[in-house]
Design a protein around this motif. Structure first.
Motif, PDB file in Angstrom:
ATOM      1  N   LEU A  80      -3.752   3.932 -47.704  1.00  0.00           N
ATOM      2  CA  LEU A  80      -4.999   4.171 -48.422  1.00  0.00           C
ATOM      3  C   LEU A  80      -5.708   5.365 -47.795  1.00  0.00           C
ATOM      4  CD1 LEU A  80      -7.377   3.481 -50.324  1.00  0.00           C
ATOM      5  CD2 LEU A  80      -8.124   1.812 -48.606  1.00  0.00           C
ATOM      6  N   VAL A  81      -6.050   6.349 -48.627  1.00  0.00           N
ATOM      7  CA  VAL A  81      -6.771   7.541 -48.166  1.00  0.00           C
ATOM      8  C   VAL A  81      -8.155   7.535 -48.799  1.00  0.00           C
ATOM      9  CG1 VAL A  81      -6.776  10.042 -47.973  1.00  0.00           C
ATOM     10  CG2 VAL A  81      -4.599   8.791 -48.025  1.00  0.00           C
ATOM     11  N   ALA A  82      -9.194   7.599 -47.990  1.00  0.00           N
ATOM     12  CA  ALA A  82     -10.569   7.630 -48.488  1.00  0.00           C
ATOM     13  C   ALA A  82     -11.241   8.915 -48.005  1.00  0.00           C
ATOM     14  CB  ALA A  82     -11.335   6.406 -48.003  1.00  0.00           C
ATOM     15  N   ASP A  83     -11.601   9.784 -48.940  1.00  0.00           N
ATOM     16  CA  ASP A  83     -12.255  11.059 -48.618  1.00  0.00           C
ATOM     17  C   ASP A  83     -13.018  11.504 -49.857  1.00  0.00           C
ATOM     18  OD1 ASP A  83     -12.741  13.934 -48.096  1.00  0.00           O
ATOM     19  OD2 ASP A  83     -11.419  13.602 -46.372  1.00  0.00           O
ATOM     20  N   ASP A  84     -14.247  12.032 -49.673  1.00  0.00           N
ATOM     21  CA  ASP A  84     -15.036  12.444 -50.830  1.00  0.00           C
ATOM     22  C   ASP A  84     -14.634  13.812 -51.366  1.00  0.00           C
ATOM     23  OD1 ASP A  84     -15.979  13.689 -48.546  1.00  0.00           O
ATOM     24  OD2 ASP A  84     -18.020  13.880 -49.334  1.00  0.00           O
ATOM     25  N   ASP A  85     -13.733  14.511 -50.680  1.00  0.00           N
ATOM     26  CA  ASP A  85     -13.267  15.837 -51.116  1.00  0.00           C
ATOM     27  C   ASP A  85     -11.988  15.664 -51.938  1.00  0.00           C
ATOM     28  OD1 ASP A  85     -12.281  18.400 -51.448  1.00  0.00           O
ATOM     29  OD2 ASP A  85     -12.862  19.053 -49.437  1.00  0.00           O
ATOM     30  N   GLN A 127     -12.637   7.933 -53.341  1.00  0.00           N
ATOM     31  CA  GLN A 127     -13.596   8.983 -53.003  1.00  0.00           C
ATOM     32  C   GLN A 127     -14.893   8.444 -52.423  1.00  0.00           C
ATOM     33  OE1 GLN A 127     -12.896  11.586 -56.882  1.00  0.00           O
ATOM     34  NE2 GLN A 127     -13.962  12.787 -55.333  1.00  0.00           N
ATOM     35  N   THR A 128     -15.086   7.126 -52.400  1.00  0.00           N
ATOM     36  CA  THR A 128     -16.313   6.555 -51.846  1.00  0.00           C
ATOM     37  C   THR A 128     -15.970   5.407 -50.905  1.00  0.00           C
ATOM     38  OG1 THR A 128     -16.646   4.868 -53.559  1.00  0.00           O
ATOM     39  CG2 THR A 128     -17.536   7.076 -53.991  1.00  0.00           C
ATOM     40  N   GLY A 129     -16.897   5.095 -50.012  1.00  0.00           N
ATOM     41  CA  GLY A 129     -16.683   4.011 -49.063  1.00  0.00           C
ATOM     42  C   GLY A 129     -16.604   2.655 -49.736  1.00  0.00           C
ATOM     43  N   GLN A 181     -13.151  -2.122 -51.467  1.00  0.00           N
ATOM     44  CA  GLN A 181     -12.660  -2.964 -52.557  1.00  0.00           C
ATOM     45  C   GLN A 181     -11.167  -2.758 -52.785  1.00  0.00           C
ATOM     46  OE1 GLN A 181     -14.859  -2.564 -56.190  1.00  0.00           O
ATOM     47  NE2 GLN A 181     -13.493  -3.855 -57.372  1.00  0.00           N
ATOM     48  N   LEU A 182     -10.724  -1.519 -52.749  1.00  0.00           N
ATOM     49  CA  LEU A 182      -9.302  -1.214 -52.960  1.00  0.00           C
ATOM     50  C   LEU A 182      -8.444  -1.811 -51.856  1.00  0.00           C
ATOM     51  CD1 LEU A 182      -7.510   0.306 -54.949  1.00  0.00           C
ATOM     52  CD2 LEU A 182      -7.781   2.358 -53.548  1.00  0.00           C
ATOM     53  N   PRO A 217     -20.112   9.476 -49.368  1.00  0.00           N
ATOM     54  CA  PRO A 217     -21.352   8.984 -49.988  1.00  0.00           C
ATOM     55  C   PRO A 217     -21.382   7.466 -50.048  1.00  0.00           C
ATOM     56  CG  PRO A 217     -19.832   9.801 -51.667  1.00  0.00           C
ATOM     57  CD  PRO A 217     -19.226  10.155 -50.334  1.00  0.00           C
ATOM     58  N   GLN A 218     -22.581   6.920 -50.198  1.00  0.00           N
ATOM     59  CA  GLN A 218     -22.834   5.476 -50.342  1.00  0.00           C
ATOM     60  C   GLN A 218     -22.601   4.715 -49.045  1.00  0.00           C
ATOM     61  OE1 GLN A 218     -20.661   3.874 -53.684  1.00  0.00           O
ATOM     62  NE2 GLN A 218     -21.243   5.571 -55.021  1.00  0.00           N
ATOM     63  N   MET A 219     -21.402   4.844 -48.501  1.00  0.00           N
ATOM     64  CA  MET A 219     -21.061   4.126 -47.270  1.00  0.00           C
ATOM     65  C   MET A 219     -20.179   5.037 -46.417  1.00  0.00           C
ATOM     66  SD  MET A 219     -18.844   0.588 -46.886  1.00  0.00           S
ATOM     67  CE  MET A 219     -19.847  -0.267 -48.090  1.00  0.00           C
ATOM     68  N   ASP A 220     -20.600   5.321 -45.179  1.00  0.00           N
ATOM     69  CA  ASP A 220     -19.811   6.239 -44.360  1.00  0.00           C
ATOM     70  C   ASP A 220     -18.573   5.541 -43.792  1.00  0.00           C
ATOM     71  OD1 ASP A 220     -20.554   4.780 -42.079  1.00  0.00           O
ATOM     72  OD2 ASP A 220     -22.151   6.169 -41.547  1.00  0.00           O
ATOM     73  N   GLY A 221     -17.707   6.343 -43.187  1.00  0.00           N
ATOM     74  CA  GLY A 221     -16.449   5.809 -42.672  1.00  0.00           C
ATOM     75  C   GLY A 221     -16.611   4.771 -41.596  1.00  0.00           C
ATOM     76  N   PHE A 222     -17.657   4.893 -40.769  1.00  0.00           N
ATOM     77  CA  PHE A 222     -17.888   3.905 -39.714  1.00  0.00           C
ATOM     78  C   PHE A 222     -18.134   2.521 -40.317  1.00  0.00           C
ATOM     79  CE2 PHE A 222     -19.773   7.751 -37.393  1.00  0.00           C
ATOM     80  CZ  PHE A 222     -18.559   8.063 -36.805  1.00  0.00           C
TER      81      PHE A 222
END
Length: 464
Positions: free
Chosen positions: A9-14, A36-38, A43-44, A60-65
């Motif tokens: 799973l890759v999560a990045d807003d870019d 694209q969002t935390g 959920q994914l 956005p919405q929720m940061d990686g931490f």
């Protein structure tokens, strides 16, 4: 048979980074999931548990931490390795990532060769650790110990429940390992469902091995979870026995020395330890103490749980007689919020209890002098009188000296005041009706059946 490709799973807003990493991962033979969002990433991951998460810090919405913390606090994803991406080079940012539960760090811009090496290392380490039980799907012993170590180091309050099936070996010998596996899966499912219902989002359920399980929860939730798991296990386990054995009530078998025995139907024993009773130095001390409590509970027939109370009094064992709900308990509820009192009355009467409502403390006191109820529920919102004075006056009544009193309030600081006023439990409003029922059930189950001597009263089930 070809090995299943790892899912990453890759999560990045870019979106450019996402497409680059998808092409890169697929070229290596991995399956890529993109977010694209935390919020979407959490959920994914919960719906399609990946083998690895690559997580950008700034989203956005929720940061990686925060995404990392939520994945670590969910038993479905707590074992998944997490690699964080960041453009921050400061040591503080990296430490924050590791503190939230990340396993490794790569700084942007990154070299694909370095990223490939780190991905492969994390996946290899994860496979070697075998952190999840293939039988129940729950995290294994290593992650359970890590969870305990984490809470001890942070000074967070916790309770640890060590659950074990009694007479499992006799059942396994009689019916074979496949049906034995069914019993283990059944208990694991009941524990998980009960913790989801009565626990908190940060609770941790683990499969230690064999027929042993562990739960890390808050101290105020521990006994309600124990009682509900026992209730459900005792009601369900008979379905795994042959009708003749179930009717007879025991299995014929042999002990480890070859001596024939009659073995009772399976029950469960639970050892309970809590950080509010003592300070623990490490997870091993927690495990040893919980094992002692579990063995102590096994001395009594039926399904039981034993609570460590050393430091103030001997261990308390809750047997079926003490655990059972008392038929037609009388409950007095007093407060200024009529709607809330009405809801409590409806819910308690569903459980077979007799409920009396009082708008004023003077009316409650008069009624309690005449016929002391089994339990009193006080709302801090009172008409006229101070709830703290009322609580002390109720406790001074001879008939209520050892009867449980539950106090409800919207102010967290009232918890300390409640116990100074000699209430037995405290619930912070708003709360769910399930939480209220569980707390009242727990108080009624632990209330003495006789007039105890000084110092015999049990602990409380405070919580929100």
């Amino acid at each position: 048979m070809a090995e299943r490709p790892a899912t990453i799973l890759v999560a990045d807003d870019d979106p450019r980074i996402l497409q680059l990493l998808r092409a890169f991962l697929e070229s290596l033979g991995y399956r890529a999931l993109l977010s694209q969002t935390g919020n979407d990433a959490v959920q994914l991951a919960q719906e399609n548990v990946p083998d690895l998460v690559i997580l950008d810090v700034m989203m956005p919405q929720m940061d990686g931490f925060e995404v990392c913390r939520q994945l670590r606090n969910d038993t479905r994803t707590s074992h998944v390795p997490i690699l964080m991406l960041t453009s921050r080079v400061a040591l503080e940012a990296k430490l924050a990532g590791f503190e939230s539960g990340a396993d490794d760090y790569v700084t942007k811009p990154f070299e694909l060769a370095e990223l490939r090496a780190r991905i492969r290392a994390l996946l290899r380490r994860s496979r070697e650790l075998q952190v999840r039980s293939p039988l129940t799907g729950l995290p294994g012993n290593r992650l359970l110990l890590e969870e305990l170590r984490h809470r001890i180091q942070r000074g967070q309050p916790f309770a640890f429940l060590y659950l074990d099936i009694d007479y499992f070996k006799a059942f396994n010998d009689a019916y074979g390992f496949l049906r034995g596996d069914e019993a283990i899966r059944l208990l694991g499912q009941l524990i998980r469902e009960t913790v989801e219902e009565l626990g908190s989002p940060d609770d941790f359920v683990g499969h230690i091995g064999g027929d042993d399980f562990g739960v890390v929860t808050l101290p105020e939730h521990a006994e309600a979870i124990c009682r509900r798991v026992i209730e459900r296990f005792d009601a369900s386990i008979g379905s795994l026995y042959d009708p003749a054995d179930l009717e007879r009530g025991y299995l014929r078998g042999y002990d480890r020395h070859g001596v024939p025995h009659r073995f009772p139907l399976m029950t469960i024993s639970i050892g309970v330890v809590a950080s509010v009773e003592r300070a623990f130095a490490d997870p091993e001390e927690v495990s040893r103490t919980a094992t002692e409590m579990k063995q102590y509970a096994k001395r009594f027939p039926g399904s039981n749980y034993a609570v460590d109370q050393r430091g103030r009094k001997p261990p308390r064992v809750v047997t079926p007689e003490r655990r059972g709900r008392r038929p037609s308990a009388t409950i007095a509820v007093c407060g200024g919020e009529r709607d809330l009192l009405g809801l409590i009355q409806i819910e308690m009467e569903k459980s077979g209890h007799q409920v009396s409502l009082f708008a004023r403390g003077e009316e409650l006191l008069e009624a309690c002098r005449t016929a002391p109820p089994s339990l009193v529920v006080l709302d801090a919102s009172q008409q006229g009188a101070s709830v703290w004075v009322l609580c002390r006056e109720l406790r001074a009544l001879e008939g209520l000296k050892y009867r449980p009193i539950l106090l409800l309030s919207t102010d967290p600081e009232d918890e300390e005041r409640a116990f100074h006023a000699e209430a037995d439990a405290f619930l912070l409003k708003p709360f769910s009706l399930k939480r209220l029922v569980a707390c009242i059930d727990d108080l009624l189950a632990r209330a003495p059946n006789h007039t105890p001597q000084s110092g015999e009263r049990d602990g409380n089930c405070s919580g929100g």
